[in-house]
Design an enzyme around this catalytic site. Structure first.
Site, PDB file in Angstrom:
ATOM      1  N   SER A 437      33.876  41.319  35.051  1.00 18.56           N
ATOM      2  CA  SER A 437      34.109  40.433  36.196  1.00 18.56           C
ATOM      3  C   SER A 437      34.344  38.996  35.779  1.00 18.56           C
ATOM      4  O   SER A 437      34.797  38.187  36.581  1.00 18.56           O
ATOM      5  CB  SER A 437      32.917  40.503  37.161  1.00 18.56           C
ATOM      6  OG  SER A 437      31.727  40.166  36.479  1.00 18.56           O
ATOM      7  N   HIS A 458      38.773  45.409  37.134  1.00 16.61           N
ATOM      8  CA  HIS A 458      37.547  44.874  37.724  1.00 16.61           C
ATOM      9  C   HIS A 458      37.243  45.614  39.016  1.00 16.61           C
ATOM     10  O   HIS A 458      37.906  45.425  40.030  1.00 16.61           O
ATOM     11  CB  HIS A 458      37.717  43.359  37.979  1.00 16.61           C
ATOM     12  CG  HIS A 458      36.572  42.732  38.715  1.00 16.61           C
ATOM     13  ND1 HIS A 458      36.730  41.599  39.493  1.00 16.61           N
ATOM     14  CD2 HIS A 458      35.264  43.076  38.819  1.00 16.61           C
ATOM     15  CE1 HIS A 458      35.572  41.276  40.028  1.00 16.61           C
ATOM     16  NE2 HIS A 458      34.670  42.156  39.637  1.00 16.61           N
ATOM     17  N   GLU A 470      40.666  44.957  41.050  1.00 13.09           N
ATOM     18  CA  GLU A 470      41.437  43.842  40.491  1.00 13.09           C
ATOM     19  C   GLU A 470      41.865  44.214  39.068  1.00 13.09           C
ATOM     20  O   GLU A 470      41.015  44.447  38.208  1.00 13.09           O
ATOM     21  CB  GLU A 470      40.564  42.586  40.491  1.00 13.09           C
ATOM     22  CG  GLU A 470      41.272  41.313  40.084  1.00 13.09           C
ATOM     23  CD  GLU A 470      40.354  40.101  40.191  1.00 13.09           C
ATOM     24  OE1 GLU A 470      40.872  38.987  40.376  1.00 13.09           O
ATOM     25  OE2 GLU A 470      39.115  40.257  40.085  1.00 13.09           O
ATOM     26  N   ASN A 508      36.545  36.405  41.622  1.00 10.67           N
ATOM     27  CA  ASN A 508      35.355  35.598  41.331  1.00 10.67           C
ATOM     28  C   ASN A 508      35.663  34.110  41.270  1.00 10.67           C
ATOM     29  O   ASN A 508      34.803  33.274  41.548  1.00 10.67           O
ATOM     30  CB  ASN A 508      34.711  36.056  40.023  1.00 10.67           C
ATOM     31  CG  ASN A 508      33.861  37.302  40.220  1.00 10.67           C
ATOM     32  OD1 ASN A 508      33.373  37.554  41.318  1.00 10.67           O
ATOM     33  ND2 ASN A 508      33.704  38.087  39.177  1.00 10.67           N
TER      34      ASN A 508
END
Length: 727
Positions: A437, A458, A470, A508
């Site tokens: 991440s 991800h 992702e 993120n």
């Protein structure tokens, strides 16, 4: 070729078949509606026709309205939308009355619907206008009205008919929640009438035997009373008061479709049926004219579907995954193993210790047992899925895997070790994916002997529930690796976005500033209650403080330390660290430790804010305006999305919006950060950003791209169209 065709048999039954050329699923267009209208007129006028059956030439009945039709109607403004919707109402009312005398309700011809499979949206509204609905014994079929999920509501009579058929209370889950049912449950609920082996044969038999009384809908008969009571009836009054409170409680006023639907139901229940249809059409027009409906349809339907179908897939042969190796059997690895096995993929689940690998496999057992207890699976299915998962410590078991997904600890040295061990046994053409991440993909790829076959995938936790994946391209990642990742995500029925490598990637990168802004405000003395509710009033599913509790405060500490080490003096979040480091030092690590910003009971249920918050960070005597807090929380995310596009991390704004809504729940009513900024308009957005920057710091400074768009009066979807390449 036409969308509808009609055949008349010797017994006088006209079979109208819906089969849109070139489409796997029927959708209704204005031309199709005109086509059906002509066939209905012909059948009603033909004395040899005794009854009509409407069915489908495909395995399913219909998937809804052609969204291009809605777009065309919107171009003509409110009047064009209203007239277009009323055209559909007139057609379905013609089917419902079926040529009967307006006063005596006699002389009509029976019309039945025969559904071979799924019937959604207009695909159910059309059958609801017929006199009897027959569905095939097809447990995979879905029947319902899901429009509310994409920012609109059933506007072709579905809202009015279902309410009058079932009553407002019974209809609420299907209208306000978009609940879908299989045929058996749809019959039990009262949505349809019959579930049979051969719906066309049974519908045909019924229309030949139907009496005139069978054709009169309850709302067209004298003395009709709405089930559960009208709004002015004591029981009905309580239903509508409760419904209003429930809708506002769930939507907090940010989803216009839910409020409009409730208004259409309430106002429609006070007037005759035909007037109620006009009210429904007016409220539907109101919703379509609201920019929220455009944004939600665009992101949650059109763009989401396009990405799932491979809109950004590079040219490469089919990369369907046959055998996947998963390194690490913790929560993420176990979840990836489960969704892979459920998709029919052979899985090798590896961990350093056999008991850890076995626990990873047991995670699938637990999920399958829960599904069986809820009658969503069977023992046979469970046995079949578990047989696909091999839990082991032996890397030799990875032989023959065409994809590896590494899901070990977020430690570069650990990841490098397992990468080398796996590459020693897997085929030369296998793709290696790391589930990380935060760690840069290009750096992790240095441990690989095949960096062009190395990619980031991800997943979001919990893997079995979260819809987004992702995919991150490293500097040397090749097109076949991207195609492999996309094909894998499609196999496990998730929605992919593809981004370029950068710190925190895309999701993120936007989530962390949102959380940090909330924490920063706590340190400033802003009421935690005000912070959380400001977020929810903007449509965020979780406030920033609850979100950090859910994801764990110690994870935030680890990310902060790593980011500070990488950025040095440029690190901007010292004020945030003072709060989370202090909480972590006191053992308040979030929900998992039953102590964070919130207190929790022994079962892990939130009990309210920790009393120590107001002692360690006292609330200021004067609190900021609600709008200011909302702007800080929303711009913290949205400006980061713009920077990601500007820097080339994002290559397509469709992925930016879909990823934001599915990945962390960015205000779904807005369609995503780019949709939201377009609603504000670039000039207004840049003005707000600069005002926030002057007061709170450069993190809110409007990016050059936004300033340029403001100067030129551009919008994100106007400038970049369907696909955005950062210029």
């Amino acid at each position: 070729m036409t969308d509808f065709t009609m055949q008349k048999d010797a017994d006088g039954v006209a079979i109208i078949t819906w089969d849109v050329p070139g489409k796997s699923m029927n959708v209704l267009s204005l031309d199709g509606a005109a086509n059906l209208n002509g066939l209905i007129d012909e059948a009603l006028a033909d004395e040899a026709v005794k009854g009509i059956v409407i069915t489908s030439g495909k395995k399913d009945f219909a998937g809804g309205m052609d969204l291009n039709v809605i777009a065309q109607m919107k171009q003509g403004g409110a009047q064009a939308i209203f007239e277009g919707v009323m055209t559909l109402h007139h057609l379905l009312r013609k089917i419902e009355l079926a040529g009967m005398d307006p006063k005596t309700k006699k002389g009509g011809k029976p019309i039945a619907a025969a559904l071979p499979g799924t019937a959604l949206g207009i695909g159910l509204e059309l059958p609801l206008s017929t006199h009897r609905i027959f569905a095939a014994e097809n447990p995979k079929a879905k029947i319902g009205l899901p429009e509310i999920m994409v920012g609109i509501f059933p506007g072709a009579g579905g809202t009015t008919r279902l309410t009058r058929k079932m009553g407002a209370l019974a209809a609420a889950p299907f209208l306000l929640e978009g609940k879908l049912s299989d045929p058996a449950k749809a019959k039990a609920a009262g949505l349809i009438d019959e579930v049979v082996a051969d719906p066309v044969a049974d519908a045909r038999e019924w229309v030949l035997k139907a009496t005139e009384a069978d054709l009169v809908k309850p709302w067209d008969a004298k003395g009709y009373k709405m089930p559960g009571g009208e709004p002015y009836h004591p029981a009905g009054f309580m239903t509508f008061v409760g419904a209003s409170a429930m809708v506002h409680g769930k939507t907090l006023g940010v989803y216009p479709a839910a409020k409009a639907l409730l208004s259409a139901v309430y106002e429609g229940a006070l007037v005759p049926f035909d007037t109620a249809l006009k009210i429904e059409a007016r409220w539907f027009t109101n919703v379509l004219m609201n920019p929220s409906s455009t944004a939600m349809i665009r992101s949650l339907f059109i763009n989401k579907e396009a990405l799932e179908k491979g809109a950004n897939r590079p040219e490469a042969p089919d990369q369907t995954v046959k055998k996947v190796g998963i390194l690490g059997a913790g929560m993420m690895g176990a979840g990836i193993a489960y969704v892979s096995a459920m998709a029919g993929i052979e899985v090798v689940l590896i961990d350093a210790a056999q008991d850890a690998a076995d626990r990873g496999k047991a995670y699938s057992t637990g999920l399958l047992d829960k599904a069986i207890s809820r009658k969503r699976s069977t023992e046979e299915k469970k046995t079949e899925v578990l047989a696909r998962i091999t839990a082991t410590t032996d890397y030799a078991a990875l032989a023959g895997c065409d994809l590896i997904v590494e899901a070990v600890f977020e430690d570069p040295s650990v990841k490098a070790d397992v990468t080398k061990r796996a590459e020693a046994v897997i085929p030369q053409d296998a793709i290696f994916a790391t589930n990380t991440s935060t760690l840069p993909i290009s750096e992790l790829a240095k441990a690989s002997a095949r960096p062009d076959q190395f990619i980031g995938i991800h997943f979001f936790s919990p893997v079995d529930k979260m819809l987004l994946v992702e995919i991150i391209k490293g500097k040397q990642t090749g097109p076949r690796a991207v195609a492999k990742a996309l094909d894998f995500v499609r196999q496990i029925r998730k929605t992919p976005i593809v981004v370029n490598d950068a710190r925190f990637f895309y999701a993120n990168r936007c989530i962390i500033p949102y959380i940090n802004e909330g924490i920063r405000m706590v340190a400033e003395g802003v009421s935690p209650t005000l912070i959380e509710n400001a977020a929810k009033l903007m449509g965020m599913p979780l406030g920033p403080l609850q979100l950090v509790d859910e994801t764990s405060i110690d994870l935030g500490v680890k990310i902060a330390k790593a980011t500070r080490a990488a950025m040095g003096d440029a690190y901007p979040d010292g004020a945030v660290d003072e709060v989370i480091f202090k909480l972590a030092d006191q053992g308040r690590l979030g929900r998992k430790s039953k102590a964070g910003f919130y207190d929790y009971d022994e079962a892990g249920k939130r009990q309210g804010f920790w009393s120590g918050l107001s002692i360690q960070w006292p609330e200021a005597e004067t609190q900021p305006e609600l709008t200011e807090i909302q702007h800080r929380l929303m711009f913290a995310q949205s400006l980061e999305a713009v920077r990601a596009l500007e820097e080339g991390v994002l290559e397509d704004i469709r992925e930016g919006d879909v990823g934001a809504v599915l990945g962390w729940g960015f205000a779904p009513w807005s369609g995503g950060p780019f949709g939201w900024l377009d609603m504000l308009g670039a000039p207004r957005a840049a003005e707000i950003a600069d005002g926030l920057a002057a007061k709170f710091g450069n993190r809110f400074a409007a990016p050059a791209l936004l300033k340029d768009m403001a100067a030129k009066g551009d919008s994100f979807y106007g400038r970049f169209g369907g696909k955005a390449k950062a210029a």
